[in-house]
Motif scaffolding. Sequence first.
Motif, PDB file in Angstrom:
ATOM      1  N   SER A  16       0.844  -1.197   0.000  1.00 54.01           N
ATOM      2  CA  SER A  16       0.000   0.000   0.000  1.00 54.01           C
ATOM      3  C   SER A  16       0.879   1.246   0.000  1.00 54.01           C
ATOM      4  O   SER A  16       2.037   1.207   0.423  1.00 54.01           O
ATOM      5  N   LEU A  17       0.318   2.345  -0.445  1.00 51.73           N
ATOM      6  CA  LEU A  17       1.028   3.615  -0.389  1.00 51.73           C
ATOM      7  C   LEU A  17       1.084   4.107   1.051  1.00 51.73           C
ATOM      8  O   LEU A  17       0.113   3.980   1.794  1.00 51.73           O
ATOM      9  N   LYS A  27       3.663   1.420  -4.540  1.00 52.42           N
ATOM     10  CA  LYS A  27       3.037   0.675  -3.443  1.00 52.42           C
ATOM     11  C   LYS A  27       3.629  -0.711  -3.231  1.00 52.42           C
ATOM     12  O   LYS A  27       3.270  -1.397  -2.269  1.00 52.42           O
ATOM     13  N   GLY A  28       4.549  -1.131  -4.098  1.00 51.36           N
ATOM     14  CA  GLY A  28       5.139  -2.449  -3.923  1.00 51.36           C
ATOM     15  C   GLY A  28       4.151  -3.557  -4.249  1.00 51.36           C
ATOM     16  O   GLY A  28       3.145  -3.337  -4.924  1.00 51.36           O
ATOM     17  N   LEU A  29       4.410  -4.756  -3.725  1.00 50.32           N
ATOM     18  CA  LEU A  29       3.549  -5.897  -4.035  1.00 50.32           C
ATOM     19  C   LEU A  29       3.594  -6.931  -2.917  1.00 50.32           C
ATOM     20  O   LEU A  29       4.674  -7.313  -2.457  1.00 50.32           O
ATOM     21  N   THR A  67       9.437  -1.050  -0.779  1.00 52.78           N
ATOM     22  CA  THR A  67      10.286   0.121  -0.955  1.00 52.78           C
ATOM     23  C   THR A  67      11.046   0.405   0.343  1.00 52.78           C
ATOM     24  O   THR A  67      10.627  -0.025   1.425  1.00 52.78           O
ATOM     25  N   PRO A  68      12.155   1.135   0.260  1.00 51.06           N
ATOM     26  CA  PRO A  68      12.854   1.527   1.492  1.00 51.06           C
ATOM     27  C   PRO A  68      11.950   2.286   2.462  1.00 51.06           C
ATOM     28  O   PRO A  68      12.057   2.121   3.679  1.00 51.06           O
ATOM     29  N   LEU A  69      11.041   3.104   1.933  1.00 47.31           N
ATOM     30  CA  LEU A  69      10.128   3.841   2.801  1.00 47.31           C
ATOM     31  C   LEU A  69       9.182   2.896   3.536  1.00 47.31           C
ATOM     32  O   LEU A  69       8.897   3.079   4.729  1.00 47.31           O
ATOM     33  N   GLN A  70       8.689   1.872   2.853  1.00 50.75           N
ATOM     34  CA  GLN A  70       7.827   0.892   3.517  1.00 50.75           C
ATOM     35  C   GLN A  70       8.588   0.145   4.606  1.00 50.75           C
ATOM     36  O   GLN A  70       8.042  -0.131   5.678  1.00 50.75           O
ATOM     37  N   MET A  71       9.852  -0.184   4.338  1.00 49.25           N
ATOM     38  CA  MET A  71      10.657  -0.848   5.360  1.00 49.25           C
ATOM     39  C   MET A  71      10.880   0.076   6.552  1.00 49.25           C
ATOM     40  O   MET A  71      10.829  -0.362   7.707  1.00 49.25           O
ATOM     41  N   ALA A  72      11.123   1.354   6.274  1.00 45.61           N
ATOM     42  CA  ALA A  72      11.304   2.317   7.364  1.00 45.61           C
ATOM     43  C   ALA A  72      10.034   2.426   8.198  1.00 45.61           C
ATOM     44  O   ALA A  72      10.088   2.485   9.434  1.00 45.61           O
TER      45      ALA A  72
END
Length: 207
Positions: A16-17, A27-29, A67-72
């Motif tokens: 998700s965003l 948003k990745g997968l 994404t790196p942002l999702q991991m953060a």
Amino acid sequence: MEELLQKYLRIFEFGSLTGIDLPYEDKGLVADKEWKKDYFKDQPGYSVWFPGDTVNMAIGQGDLKATPLQMAQAFSILANRGIQYAPYIVKDIRDTEGNLFPDSLREEYKDLKLNEYFVEIIEDGLVQVVGPGGTAAYSFRNFPLDKIPVAGKTGTAEIEGKQDYGWFASYAPVGSPEYVVVVMLEEAGSGGSNVAPIVEKIYRYIL
């Protein structure tokens, strides 16, 4: 029926965003049975979700994109014991006299109500990553972990046709976290050998 792994990945909002105030966010997968059935609809032999697909996803392989942002954001949720804050770049907006525009404040958050027992187990594992015998132990061998404990995870992502991508995701200090640091280097190889040293230097600078 949604599988348990996908359920919790989506609780952490992978796939998700994040809603950050930047354009072109991906948003990745988070793949599942229905996604695979549709994606390989013209190749029936590949359209079935096998137990091995779940095993691959559990270690960040297979059809999982983050994404790196999702991991953060995910590590921030762990550090904050289940409290998810909306990421943002602009903290607030003020006029030329320094007066705050009320609508510019961003303090959005929600409680994911994670089980504290399991959060502590995960955190203990992350702490061991940078400790003796861990995959980032060598990179943090001279870091003052006794004073500034770090929770982290090395990662090596495989992309067909390219060299491995190196990852290191982390937060510190454990117990009273102030920072989340995530670094991803494209085609850099091992996260433990090539990315963790960068994160170690970042913590030396900010802490």
